[in-house]
Design a protein around this motif. Sequence first.
Motif, PDB file in Angstrom:
ATOM      1  N   LYS A   3       5.568   3.779   7.332  1.00 11.50           N
ATOM      2  CA  LYS A   3       4.578   2.711   7.200  1.00 11.50           C
ATOM      3  C   LYS A   3       5.058   1.705   6.156  1.00 11.50           C
ATOM      4  CE  LYS A   3       0.481   5.236   8.579  1.00 11.50           C
ATOM      5  NZ  LYS A   3      -0.649   6.033   8.084  1.00 11.50           N
ATOM      6  N   THR A   4       4.492   0.511   6.241  1.00 15.11           N
ATOM      7  CA  THR A   4       4.880  -0.564   5.302  1.00 15.11           C
ATOM      8  C   THR A   4       3.732  -0.892   4.371  1.00 15.11           C
ATOM      9  OG1 THR A   4       6.319  -1.526   6.964  1.00 15.11           O
ATOM     10  CG2 THR A   4       5.641  -2.970   5.165  1.00 15.11           C
ATOM     11  N   VAL A   5       4.063  -1.003   3.092  1.00 18.92           N
ATOM     12  CA  VAL A   5       3.080  -1.462   2.115  1.00 18.92           C
ATOM     13  C   VAL A   5       3.592  -2.734   1.450  1.00 18.92           C
ATOM     14  CG1 VAL A   5       4.000   0.082   0.277  1.00 18.92           C
ATOM     15  CG2 VAL A   5       1.688  -0.818   0.079  1.00 18.92           C
ATOM     16  N   LEU A   6       2.722  -3.725   1.373  1.00 23.00           N
ATOM     17  CA  LEU A   6       3.006  -4.943   0.608  1.00 23.00           C
ATOM     18  C   LEU A   6       2.153  -4.891  -0.653  1.00 23.00           C
ATOM     19  CD1 LEU A   6       3.706  -7.924  -0.081  1.00 23.00           C
ATOM     20  CD2 LEU A   6       2.051  -8.624   1.654  1.00 23.00           C
ATOM     21  N   ILE A   7       2.807  -4.977  -1.794  1.00 24.28           N
ATOM     22  CA  ILE A   7       2.082  -4.902  -3.068  1.00 24.28           C
ATOM     23  C   ILE A   7       2.379  -6.162  -3.872  1.00 24.28           C
ATOM     24  CG2 ILE A   7       1.641  -3.522  -5.142  1.00 24.28           C
ATOM     25  CD1 ILE A   7       3.069  -1.168  -3.694  1.00 24.28           C
ATOM     26  N   VAL A  82      -0.429  -1.358   4.947  1.00 20.49           N
ATOM     27  CA  VAL A  82      -1.186  -1.319   3.689  1.00 20.49           C
ATOM     28  C   VAL A  82      -0.897  -2.586   2.877  1.00 20.49           C
ATOM     29  CG1 VAL A  82      -1.687   0.039   1.606  1.00 20.49           C
ATOM     30  CG2 VAL A  82      -0.858   1.206   3.679  1.00 20.49           C
ATOM     31  N   LEU A  83      -1.963  -3.249   2.481  1.00 16.56           N
ATOM     32  CA  LEU A  83      -1.850  -4.419   1.597  1.00 16.56           C
ATOM     33  C   LEU A  83      -2.539  -4.074   0.281  1.00 16.56           C
ATOM     34  CD1 LEU A  83      -1.462  -7.447   0.840  1.00 16.56           C
ATOM     35  CD2 LEU A  83      -3.645  -7.879   2.012  1.00 16.56           C
ATOM     36  N   ILE A  84      -1.792  -4.160  -0.795  1.00 19.31           N
ATOM     37  CA  ILE A  84      -2.398  -3.890  -2.104  1.00 19.31           C
ATOM     38  C   ILE A  84      -2.373  -5.178  -2.921  1.00 19.31           C
ATOM     39  CG2 ILE A  84      -2.363  -2.452  -4.178  1.00 19.31           C
ATOM     40  CD1 ILE A  84      -1.090  -0.236  -2.564  1.00 19.31           C
ATOM     41  N   GLN A 128      -2.584  -3.577  15.267  1.00 26.65           N
ATOM     42  CA  GLN A 128      -2.107  -2.198  15.039  1.00 26.65           C
ATOM     43  C   GLN A 128      -3.239  -1.173  15.159  1.00 26.65           C
ATOM     44  OE1 GLN A 128       1.026  -3.371  11.437  1.00 26.65           O
ATOM     45  NE2 GLN A 128      -0.879  -2.373  10.965  1.00 26.65           N
ATOM     46  N   LYS A 129      -4.478  -1.673  15.113  1.00 24.04           N
ATOM     47  CA  LYS A 129      -5.668  -0.824  14.987  1.00 24.04           C
ATOM     48  C   LYS A 129      -5.557   0.099  13.769  1.00 24.04           C
ATOM     49  CE  LYS A 129      -7.098  -0.811  19.842  1.00 24.04           C
ATOM     50  NZ  LYS A 129      -6.099  -1.768  20.342  1.00 24.04           N
ATOM     51  N   PHE A 130      -4.953  -0.427  12.760  1.00 24.38           N
ATOM     52  CA  PHE A 130      -4.831   0.307  11.493  1.00 24.38           C
ATOM     53  C   PHE A 130      -4.543  -0.688  10.380  1.00 24.38           C
ATOM     54  CE2 PHE A 130      -2.965   2.552   8.002  1.00 24.38           C
ATOM     55  CZ  PHE A 130      -3.592   3.788   7.999  1.00 24.38           C
ATOM     56  N   GLY A 131      -5.364  -0.645   9.371  1.00 28.24           N
ATOM     57  CA  GLY A 131      -5.108  -1.486   8.193  1.00 28.24           C
ATOM     58  C   GLY A 131      -5.814  -0.905   6.983  1.00 28.24           C
ATOM     59  N   ARG A 132      -5.143  -1.010   5.866  1.00 25.23           N
ATOM     60  CA  ARG A 132      -5.723  -0.517   4.611  1.00 25.23           C
ATOM     61  C   ARG A 132      -5.535  -1.598   3.552  1.00 25.23           C
ATOM     62  NH1 ARG A 132      -7.714   2.552   7.672  1.00 25.23           N
ATOM     63  NH2 ARG A 132      -7.490   4.808   7.789  1.00 25.23           N
ATOM     64  N   LEU A 233      -4.362   7.906  -1.457  1.00 22.52           N
ATOM     65  CA  LEU A 233      -5.481   8.494  -0.700  1.00 22.52           C
ATOM     66  C   LEU A 233      -6.131   7.430   0.188  1.00 22.52           C
ATOM     67  CD1 LEU A 233      -7.764  10.691  -0.193  1.00 22.52           C
ATOM     68  CD2 LEU A 233      -8.945   9.629  -2.110  1.00 22.52           C
ATOM     69  N   LEU A 234      -6.394   6.261  -0.394  1.00 26.78           N
ATOM     70  CA  LEU A 234      -7.075   5.190   0.351  1.00 26.78           C
ATOM     71  C   LEU A 234      -6.202   4.614   1.458  1.00 26.78           C
ATOM     72  CD1 LEU A 234      -8.808   3.374  -2.631  1.00 26.78           C
ATOM     73  CD2 LEU A 234      -9.857   4.886  -0.926  1.00 26.78           C
ATOM     74  N   ALA A 235      -4.882   4.758   1.313  1.00 27.48           N
ATOM     75  CA  ALA A 235      -3.952   4.209   2.305  1.00 27.48           C
ATOM     76  C   ALA A 235      -3.797   5.115   3.519  1.00 27.48           C
ATOM     77  CB  ALA A 235      -2.584   3.995   1.656  1.00 27.48           C
ATOM     78  N   GLY A 236      -4.233   6.344   3.392  1.00 32.66           N
ATOM     79  CA  GLY A 236      -3.924   7.336   4.423  1.00 32.66           C
ATOM     80  C   GLY A 236      -4.869   7.306   5.618  1.00 32.66           C
TER      81      GLY A 236
END
Length: 256
Positions: A3-7, A82-84, A128-132, A233-236
């Motif tokens: 998975k990809t996270v942008l912070i 995931v976008l932080i 994606q039907k998925f986003g955090r 936890l919140l990203a999962g």
Amino acid sequence: MNKTVLITGSTSGIGLGIATQFAQKGYNVMFNGLEANGAEIATNIATKYRVKTSFSNANLLDKNQIEALVKETIQTFGSLEVLINNAGIQHVSPIEAFSSEKYENIIAINMNSAFYASKAAWKQMKAQKFGRIINIASVHGLRASEFKVAYVTAKHGVIGMTKVLALEGAPFNINANAICPGYVKTPLVEGQIKDQAIAHQMTEDEVVQKVMLKKQAVKEFVPISVIAETALLLAGEASATITGTTFALDGGWSAQ
Ligand code: NAD
């Protein structure tokens, strides 16, 4: 596939700590920040944890650069799970002397950038039907302190924004939550210790004990690793039903 996270603001302090722990768990990481060694940080983390990383010095004061940052992330990694929204600045001053430019910059970086980045990520997350979306707010999104009018305003705003994103994202498996830390020892706080010492006419040691940690029941700085664990936890997958809420990691400050 990883998975990809942008912070945002991930080449220093809390953002860097979160990025490191996400890489450790196998996330590909898009780094962002104004530190001159950003690219080097990204390369080192990629080598150490065998994930893909990239770095952008997009300035979050410019909405076009925020949109480009999100676009570049999706192009580079092929997804954005995931976008932080983490980048933030502080300025401490009584309101009468509070510089208008500093006020506007804090609102832009600490609050508006979360809107522009979330808006830019939305289409991809929906598809994606998925986003955090995880907003690093602050206990100052829940409580006020004197001399921090811009910061407290922006952080309260971010919490309101988080709730709206949660409601709009729910049908698409996009969740949005805010983490509200108490004091964390990072370059941002080290700068504040100096400013507060001037504002309160105290020594730096007195500021830490009598001003900063005074409001926390637990008289310790909040470890960055605890913030990163909460973000993981919140990203999962399991956090689908956790949305629109605030996680006060504040040593009991907001219990009062
Ligand atoms: P930090 O100063 O160590 O890091 C801030 C990051 O934001 C840096 O990478 C910096 O380059 C980046 N940044 C600043 N302005 C930018 C801009 N215009 N464009 C792009 N990047 C920019 O600070 P930190 O303490 O790690 O803070 C991170 C977040 O955590 C902030 O939102 C802050 O408000 C929040 N927070 C911090 C504390 C604390 O005690 N340190 C407590 C609660 C919340």
